[in-house]
Scaffold this motif. Structure first.
Motif, PDB file in Angstrom:
ATOM      1  N   ALA B  38     -17.020  -5.664  -9.749  1.00  0.00           N
ATOM      2  CA  ALA B  38     -16.245  -5.708  -8.508  1.00  0.00           C
ATOM      3  C   ALA B  38     -15.553  -7.050  -8.280  1.00  0.00           C
ATOM      4  N   CYS B  39     -16.280  -8.147  -8.462  1.00  0.00           N
ATOM      5  CA  CYS B  39     -15.752  -9.424  -7.975  1.00  0.00           C
ATOM      6  C   CYS B  39     -14.757 -10.084  -8.932  1.00  0.00           C
ATOM      7  N   GLY B  58      -9.787  -1.097 -12.097  1.00  0.00           N
ATOM      8  CA  GLY B  58      -9.576  -1.939 -10.930  1.00  0.00           C
ATOM      9  C   GLY B  58      -8.730  -3.168 -11.196  1.00  0.00           C
ATOM     10  N   LYS B  60      -5.365  -5.304 -12.112  1.00  0.00           N
ATOM     11  CA  LYS B  60      -3.925  -5.152 -11.994  1.00  0.00           C
ATOM     12  C   LYS B  60      -3.305  -4.848 -13.348  1.00  0.00           C
ATOM     13  N   LEU B 295       2.236 -16.982   1.239  1.00  0.00           N
ATOM     14  CA  LEU B 295       0.988 -16.458   1.800  1.00  0.00           C
ATOM     15  C   LEU B 295       1.242 -15.633   3.054  1.00  0.00           C
ATOM     16  N   ARG B 298       2.949 -12.356   2.025  1.00  0.00           N
ATOM     17  CA  ARG B 298       2.036 -11.441   1.351  1.00  0.00           C
ATOM     18  C   ARG B 298       1.193 -10.680   2.380  1.00  0.00           C
ATOM     19  N   LYS B 299       0.710 -11.420   3.362  1.00  0.00           N
ATOM     20  CA  LYS B 299      -0.096 -10.770   4.404  1.00  0.00           C
ATOM     21  C   LYS B 299       0.738  -9.745   5.168  1.00  0.00           C
ATOM     22  N   PHE B 302       1.385  -6.702   3.034  1.00  0.00           N
ATOM     23  CA  PHE B 302       0.149  -5.922   2.885  1.00  0.00           C
ATOM     24  C   PHE B 302      -0.118  -5.111   4.145  1.00  0.00           C
ATOM     25  N   LEU B 303       0.036  -5.778   5.304  1.00  0.00           N
ATOM     26  CA  LEU B 303      -0.223  -5.071   6.563  1.00  0.00           C
ATOM     27  C   LEU B 303       0.804  -3.970   6.812  1.00  0.00           C
ATOM     28  N   GLY B 305       1.869  -2.033   4.590  1.00  0.00           N
ATOM     29  CA  GLY B 305       1.595  -0.867   3.766  1.00  0.00           C
ATOM     30  C   GLY B 305       1.633  -1.053   2.262  1.00  0.00           C
ATOM     31  N   LEU B 306       2.069  -2.233   1.789  1.00  0.00           N
ATOM     32  CA  LEU B 306       2.075  -2.461   0.346  1.00  0.00           C
ATOM     33  C   LEU B 306       0.644  -2.603  -0.144  1.00  0.00           C
ATOM     34  N   SER B 307       0.350  -2.006  -1.284  1.00  0.00           N
ATOM     35  CA  SER B 307      -0.996  -2.100  -1.824  1.00  0.00           C
ATOM     36  C   SER B 307      -1.192  -3.481  -2.469  1.00  0.00           C
ATOM     37  N   LEU B 308      -2.405  -4.027  -2.328  1.00  0.00           N
ATOM     38  CA  LEU B 308      -2.672  -5.366  -2.889  1.00  0.00           C
ATOM     39  C   LEU B 308      -2.396  -5.422  -4.386  1.00  0.00           C
ATOM     40  N   LEU B 311       1.099  -6.313  -5.246  1.00  0.00           N
ATOM     41  CA  LEU B 311       1.621  -7.551  -4.652  1.00  0.00           C
ATOM     42  C   LEU B 311       1.344  -8.719  -5.580  1.00  0.00           C
TER      43      LEU B 311
END
Lengths: 127, 329
Positions: B38-39, B58, B60, B295, B298-299, B302-303, B305-308, B311
């Motif tokens: 995960a990390c 998971g 990119k 930065l 990007r936020k 993302f907010l 609707g773009l998937s991380l 990005l």
């Protein structure tokens, strides 16, 4: 180190890693949009922040995770110093519920996840 | 039994043992944290050999195509021979091929390397002067062009930019190290809308990525936003307008905070982006340049609707002043 599983984990039932990847986007967006808690989730490194949340979602859905209660305490101790309290914990749980519902996770499974998450309350808040 | 080669030594893996566990057990230091895939702390790069798909779940696309995998969940099948590395960089000798001012504050530096230099348009390299002075610059060129192209912002008192602007000569020998970075075009979704936004010399990698996408036959809309404080901070406008004239799907939008005109929008970059791309769900985006802008944008994206995973952000950081230890190499 796994206990004998009579029943599949929620993690497995809702689709494993790909489901977590989808859930992270939804969940992260929710907590980042919530002024009550967004400051705990602001991170210059959004990748790292998303990875943490994915690990969290994986844990509370019963997926492969090595996070112990001790890790949970240590990880959240700096946030508790910054004022992390019950209200914030509840807000996160609320977003967790909304995220799972948005992803059409069946209600009984949502309850199971929320009960696991609720079990982490003492460790997260360093009580 | 599978074997893993790391820094010219072979390490055997036990049955069902991960690459991470096997290397750690045999004394190789590999960063790691969750050990559950995960990390991503334990990312490594495969130089050769078959990586199980489970070890790339998971990640990119930009990391996958470079051979990266998660060592903690990588359990190669018996008989596999895997050669792995961290993010090891190579230095390649290069010569200055040309030095051209693109604007009052941006110098185009073209370099020729003796050996072919493998990179993706949009990645960055370190430029090293003969005495070891190093600075990081994005590549504006395409691999097929042969020469490496950098856009160097002329900074008052800047060590590297000052040297390039005043003292360096065509033919001077330098070195490049890299490439690095995951800001580049990934083929496979030709219809996906693309959004590229940059400030200042953040245009360099974006110019490479746009041309890479167009040459790869991208069919979806491509939006390029270039922001500057004043019109003097914009450059390559003619080239980009020409490119837009030749490709109907490519939209070039220069933007300044003050001094806008008929051809140049005036206002904040994010406001212009929101006006042109109000709902960027399903887009892939690249953000390059000033770190505050990168930065915050990007936020916002993302907010909205773009998937991380779609990005890609490359925040340009000023080099920190440092004291060279006496006699250090």
């Amino acid at each position: 180190m796994s206990t004998a599983a009579q029943e599949k984990s929620v993690y497995e039932q809702i689709g494993g890693e790909p489901a977590m990847a989808a859930a992270v986007d939804v969940f992260y967006r929710k907590v980042l949009s919530d002024d009550r808690i967004s400051h705990f989730f602001e991170d210059v490194d959004m990748e790292r922040q998303a990875a943490k949340q994915k690990a969290f979602l994986t844990m509370v859905t019963g997926g492969p995770s090595n996070y112990s209660g001790k890790d949970m305490r240590a990880g959240h101790a700096p946030l508790v110093k910054r004022g992390l309290n019950e209200t914030h914990f509840d807000a996160v749980v609320e977003h967790l519920r909304a995220t799972l519902e948005e992803l059409n996770v069946p209600a009984p499974l949502v309850e199971r996840v929320l009960s696991i998450a609720g079990g982490a309350r003492a460790d997260v808040l360093n009580r | 039994m599978a074997r893993v080669k790391h820094e010219s030594r072979w390490y055997p893996l036990e049955s069902e043992e991960s690459v991470l566990d096997g290397l750690l057990r045999q004394g190789v230091a590999v960063p790691n944290a969750c050990r559950a895939g995960a990390c991503q702390s334990c990312l490594m790069r495969a130089l050769s050999g078959e990586i199980p798909e489970a070890a790339r779940v998971g990640l990119k696309d930009t990391l996958r195509t470079q051979g990266y995998f998660l060592a903690c969940v990588c359990k190669p099948v018996a008989g596999t021979e895997l050669e792995v590395a961290g993010a090891d960089a190579l230095r390649v000798p290069a010569r200055i091929d040309s030095l051209t001012l693109l604007s009052a504050s941006v110098l185009r530096v073209r370099l020729s390397t003796d050996a072919p230099f493998d990179y993706r348009a949009g990645q960055y390299v370190s430029l090293l002067r003969a005495d070891g002075l190093a600075r990081s610059y994005s590549l504006a060129s395409l691999p097929r062009e042969g020469l490496l192209e950098l856009h160097v912002r002329l900074i008052p008192g800047g060590a590297m930019s000052g040297w390039l602007a005043r003292e360096a000569r065509v033919g001077d020998t330098v070195a490049v190290q890299g490439p690095a970075g995951s800001c580049f075009y990934v083929p496979g979704h030709p219809e996906q809308p693309l959004l590229l936004a940059g400030t200042g010399t953040g245009l360099a990698p974006l110019h490479g990525i746009v041309r890479d996408a167009l040459e790869s036959g991208h069919t979806g809309p491509i939006w390029l936003f270039h922001g500057a404080r004043t019109p003097e901070g914009l450059y390559l406008m003619d080239a980009l307008r020409e490119l837009a004239a030749r490709h109907s799907g490519f939209h070039y939008r220069p933007c300044v905070l003050t001094g806008g005109s008929r051809d140049v929008a005036e206002g904040a970059l994010d406001v212009l982006i929101r006006a042109e791309c109000p709902r960027p769900v399903g887009f892939r985006a690249w953000l390059c340049g000033d770190s505050g802008m990168v930065l915050s944008l990007r936020k916002k994206l993302f907010l909205s609707g773009l998937s991380l995973k779609d990005l890609h952000a490359d925040a340009f950081l000023p080099s920190a002043p440092r004291v060279e230890p006496v006699g250090a190499r």
